[in-house]
Design an enzyme around this catalytic site. Structure first.
Site, short mmCIF file in Angstrom:
data_model
loop_
_atom_site.label_atom_id
_atom_site.label_comp_id
_atom_site.label_asym_id
_atom_site.label_seq_id
_atom_site.Cartn_x
_atom_site.Cartn_y
_atom_site.Cartn_z
N ILE A 1 0.83 -1.21 0.00
CA ILE A 1 0.00 0.00 0.00
C ILE A 1 0.87 1.26 0.00
O ILE A 1 0.57 2.24 -0.69
CB ILE A 1 -0.95 -0.04 1.23
CG1 ILE A 1 -1.96 -1.19 1.06
CG2 ILE A 1 -1.68 1.29 1.39
CD1 ILE A 1 -2.85 -1.44 2.28
N LEU B 1 -2.97 -15.54 19.26
CA LEU B 1 -4.08 -15.43 20.20
C LEU B 1 -3.54 -14.81 21.49
O LEU B 1 -2.37 -15.02 21.84
CB LEU B 1 -4.67 -16.80 20.50
CG LEU B 1 -5.29 -17.52 19.29
CD1 LEU B 1 -5.80 -18.89 19.68
CD2 LEU B 1 -6.42 -16.68 18.70
N TYR C 1 -2.55 -5.82 17.08
CA TYR C 1 -2.78 -5.02 15.86
C TYR C 1 -4.08 -4.20 16.00
O TYR C 1 -4.10 -3.01 15.68
CB TYR C 1 -2.87 -5.99 14.68
CG TYR C 1 -3.00 -5.37 13.31
CD1 TYR C 1 -1.89 -4.83 12.67
CD2 TYR C 1 -4.22 -5.35 12.65
CE1 TYR C 1 -2.01 -4.29 11.39
CE2 TYR C 1 -4.35 -4.82 11.38
CZ TYR C 1 -3.24 -4.28 10.75
OH TYR C 1 -3.35 -3.75 9.49
#
Ligand SMILES: NC(=O)c1ccc[n+]([C@@H]2O[C@H](COP(=O)([O-])OP(=O)(O)OC[C@H]3O[C@@H](n4cnc5c(N)ncnc54)[C@H](O)[C@@H]3O)[C@@H](O)[C@H]2O)c1
Length: 445
Positions: free
Chosen positions: A216, A293, A350
């Site tokens: 990106i 996790l 995140y």
């Protein structure tokens, strides 16, 4: 990475099979092309007040778009490329019927990759009936976006002030907004001059893009350069070769900068002082994932993501605001993610940073405005085909690609177009906002 399924269902055999068995049929989206007009056909204009305001008509025609003021003027079989409804007059639930009356026939006549744009006034707490009616527009537009097919989109502009309305209409009508769907955006007051040349609105501006070596970031650097900016492409030293290629391709310069390093803000300011006449556009794009996790998350996985994706933006912004290297009417754009709204399994670290970025831009708008009428916004991509998403297992990626109203992943250029628009002079009335570029991602949309 090409989307083979999209290619297949756009072939004649594939299209027939997909239609017979009810499989998703993502369309090839209309995107920006150098020689293409903003809109490939007429725009139908309407108003819930009856008559379309002359000022609105002028904004659309001055973008080179042919305007139709009644659907009855359409000959049989003719399509409209866009339907723009000014719903700023609505005040009671009964007034909402005017939206159905305009939109039902308009949607039937909408061409592939068509655009529906609704203009509303944001609720202001003055009258509950008025506020409830105004807010209803959000539900109409989001639902309509989910119904549209063939690459068509629907978006809602909350017009608190029309300083940026012209620039916003150009963006949302054009192929630049191909992957922005089902989104509301607030247009407020601001210094939003029309550029001398709408085809190169960033001419004379100096832009810095972090994480520009690939994905990106590389696309953002390319679109900013295409739109006229002098681009400094920044990335890690180890990304050097790829970074040099990007900088050469776009006619920009390369800067080795680890945004999470303690000396990054000062190095950046020194570089700007030595090489430029100040920074106009800053794009915080560098980002990493270290998915685990929560139960298995290691401290270094947690800390590195927080440092690169969030802490670096806070320290660099603070240093720039305190320096003399940030020019007036600056534009800062931060990369968030739809994960910042919806959360994602395995991405507590995140998700923290991408939600944090939303808080950062909301909270920083006043400081940037006080610094020569600057703006700061976030762009939240949904599922975009890049090296980051290529790491996903094949089946998960295929499912994720279809989980949006446009039934396909976005391309890096789709995010870049939104960033470039928010970085343009005409977007000066947009600040503290988050624009999702997610094809109306069905997760947390
Ligand atoms: N790809 C997607 O679907 C998606 C979705 C939502 C948000 N985003 C966000 O968009 C941004 C770009 O994502 P992408 O998919 O292109 O990622 P990518 O991994 O392909 O590229 C990220 C770039 O950032 C650079 N980088 C990493 N750490 C850095 C540091 N400390 N200093 C300077 N540069 C650094 C990398 O070298 C790389 O060139 C990220 O902030 C990401 O979180 C991506």
């Amino acid at each position: 990475m090409s989307d083979r399924y999209l290619e297949l269902v756009n072939s004649s055999v594939g299209s027939a099979v997909a239609s017979r068995v009810g499989l998703p049929r993502p369309a090839k989206l209309r995107r920006f092309a150098d020689d293409a007009p903003i809109l490939p056909g007429p725009a139908l204009l309407g108003s819930t007040a009856g008559r379309v305001p002359a000022a609105l008509k002028k904004l659309v025609t001055s973008a080179g778009v042919e305007v139709l003021d009644s659907i009855d003027k359409l000959s049989t079989g003719e399509r409209v490329a866009a339907a723009v409804l000014d719903a700023r007059s609505i005040a009671t639930p009964g007034d909402l019927a005017a939206l159905r009356a305009f939109l039902a026939p308009a949607v039937k006549a909408l061409a592939p990759s068509g655009r529906v744009i609704v203009l509303g006034v944001p609720a202001d707490g003055a009258d509950v009936r008025v506020d409830a009616t105004r807010q209803a527009l959000d539900g109409i537009v989001r639902s309509l976006a989910k119904e549209l097919r063939a690459g068509a989109t629907a978006n809602l502009l909350w017009v608190a002030d029309d300083a940026s309305l012209g620039a916003a209409l150009r963006f949302f009508l054009s192929g630049r907004s191909a992957y922005v769907d089902g989104q509301p955006l607030l247009l407020g007051p601001g210094v939003a001059p029309a550029p001398k040349d709408w085809t190169r609105p960033l001419t004379g501006k100096t832009a810095l893009v972090t994480g520009a070596a690939r994905g990106i970031g590389a696309a953002i650097a390319g679109v900013l350069a295409r739109d006229g900016a002098n681009v400094i492409a920044a990335d890690l030293t180890q990304a050097g070769e790829a970074l040099a290629k990007v900088a050469n391709r776009i006619g920009g310069t390369a800067l080795h900068l680890d945004v999470a390093a303690a000396d990054a803000p000062q190095r950046l300011i020194d570089h700007l002082g030595a090489q430029t006449s100040g920074l106009d556009i800053l794009v915080h794009n560098a980002g990493i994932t270290r998915d685990k996790l929560m139960a298995n998350m290691k401290p270094e996985q947690w800390d590195s993501v927080i440092a690169v994706n969030l802490e670096s933006q806070l320290t660099i912004n603070a240093a720039l605001l305190a320096s003399d290297q940030l020019n007036d009417q600056s534009r800062t754009v931060s990369l968030s993610s739809t994960t910042g709204f919806s959360g994602n399994r395995g991405q507590t670290n995140y998700g923290a940073t991408k939600a944090g970025v939303i808080g950062l831009v909301r909270s920083s708008a006043a400081a940037f405005a006080a610094h020569g009428n600057g703006t700061i916004n976030a762009v939240a991509p949904g599922f975009i085909d890049t090296d980051m998403t290529a790491k996903m297992p094949l089946a998960t990626r295929e499912v994720a690609r279809r989980l949006s109203s446009l039934q396909q992943a976005g391309l890096p250029v789709d995010v870049a177009e939104a960033v470039s628009w928010l970085a343009s002079p005409g977007a000066g009335g947009v600040t503290g906002q988050v624009l999702r570029v997610c094809g109306q991602n069905l997760v947390g949309a």
